[in-house]
Scaffold this active site. Structure first.
Site, PDB file in Angstrom:
ATOM      1  N   CYS A  63     -17.882  18.899  53.209  1.00  0.00           N
ATOM      2  CA  CYS A  63     -17.687  18.345  51.877  1.00  0.00           C
ATOM      3  C   CYS A  63     -18.969  18.396  51.066  1.00  0.00           C
ATOM      4  CB  CYS A  63     -17.208  16.905  51.996  1.00  0.00           C
ATOM      5  SG  CYS A  63     -17.217  16.005  50.437  1.00  0.00           S
ATOM      6  N   PHE A  64     -18.883  18.935  49.860  1.00  0.00           N
ATOM      7  CA  PHE A  64     -20.098  19.095  49.058  1.00  0.00           C
ATOM      8  C   PHE A  64     -20.688  17.778  48.575  1.00  0.00           C
ATOM      9  CE2 PHE A  64     -16.981  20.908  45.604  1.00  0.00           C
ATOM     10  CZ  PHE A  64     -16.347  19.690  45.479  1.00  0.00           C
TER      11      PHE A  64
END
EC number: 1.8.4.11
Length: 224
Positions: A55-56
């Site tokens: 997840c960024f």
């Protein structure tokens, strides 16, 4: 380097899971745009690096804590579809991965150190998954823009493997950089803007804190 390897071996990553449905921003889009216009940094003098490791939201916060990093943007890379949306990427409708664009000062932090940060802040042996995040959109990718960067990445992977840093094979993809598409405004600085979000509180912040504990000498003063 020996000390770093010990830290890498001892570091355990949970990964990061962004919601499969669109997450409503806590602040308004107008506020975000206005603030961005006021605070947009001049980044022309900085180098760029690109990584994907789950997840960024989590990855952006990690790189933003590193000395010499000026700015980090969340986005999408690794696929061919132009201008993908979060929904398309999150549901696996593209071949893009959630990625980050890192603007850094090479006089302060080298690309080699950024590669060390990348490998030391996630599990590179997990195929198409980081912790609870499942799917190719969360795969591990180290992007390179030239032969020198490719050599740095491949050499570091070889070093980790020669030292048996992990008990499973490294599955990180080493991919020539093509394009990066910036994610929607509400994804930028999501962890910073939403500290009370349950996911941020229970997954993102603990992942960031584990990284900080293992890479103290790499951190900005305000990140300690």
């Amino acid at each position: 380097m020996r000390k770093l390897l010990v830290l890498l071996i001892s570091f355990t990553s949970m990964g990061c899971q962004s919601n499969k449905t669109t997450t409503s921003p806590v602040v308004s889009q107008e506020d975000i745009v206005e603030e961005a216009m006021l605070e947009a940094p001049n980044l022309q003098q900085y180098e760029t690096a690109y990584f994907a490791s789950g997840c960024f939201w989590c990855v952006e916060a990690i790189f933003e804590s590193v000395k010499g990093v000026k700015e980090v943007y969340s986005g999408y890379s690794g696929g061919k579809k132009k201008n993908p949306t979060y929904e398309q990427v999150a549901y696996g409708r593209t071949n893009h991965a959630e990625a980050v664009e890192v603007y850094y000062d090479p006089k302060v932090v080298s690309f080699t150190k950024l590669v060390q940060v990348f490998f030391g802040s996630h599990d590179p042996t997990s195929l198409n998954r980081q912790g609870p995040d499942k799917g190719a959109q969360y795969r591990s990718i180290a992007f390179y823009k030239n032969d020198d960067e490719k050599k740095i990445i491949t050499s570091y992977v070889s070093l980790l493997e020669s030292k048996n840093a992990y008990d499973r094979p490294i599955v990180t993809q080493i991919v020539q950089f093509d394009s990066f598409y910036k994610a929607e405004d509400y994804h930028q600085d999501f962890e910073k803007r939403n500290p009370n979000n349950s996911y941020v509180r229970n997954v993102s912040i603990p992942r960031l804190n584990r990284f900080k504990e293992n890479f103290k000498s790499y951190l900005k003063e305000e990140s300690h």
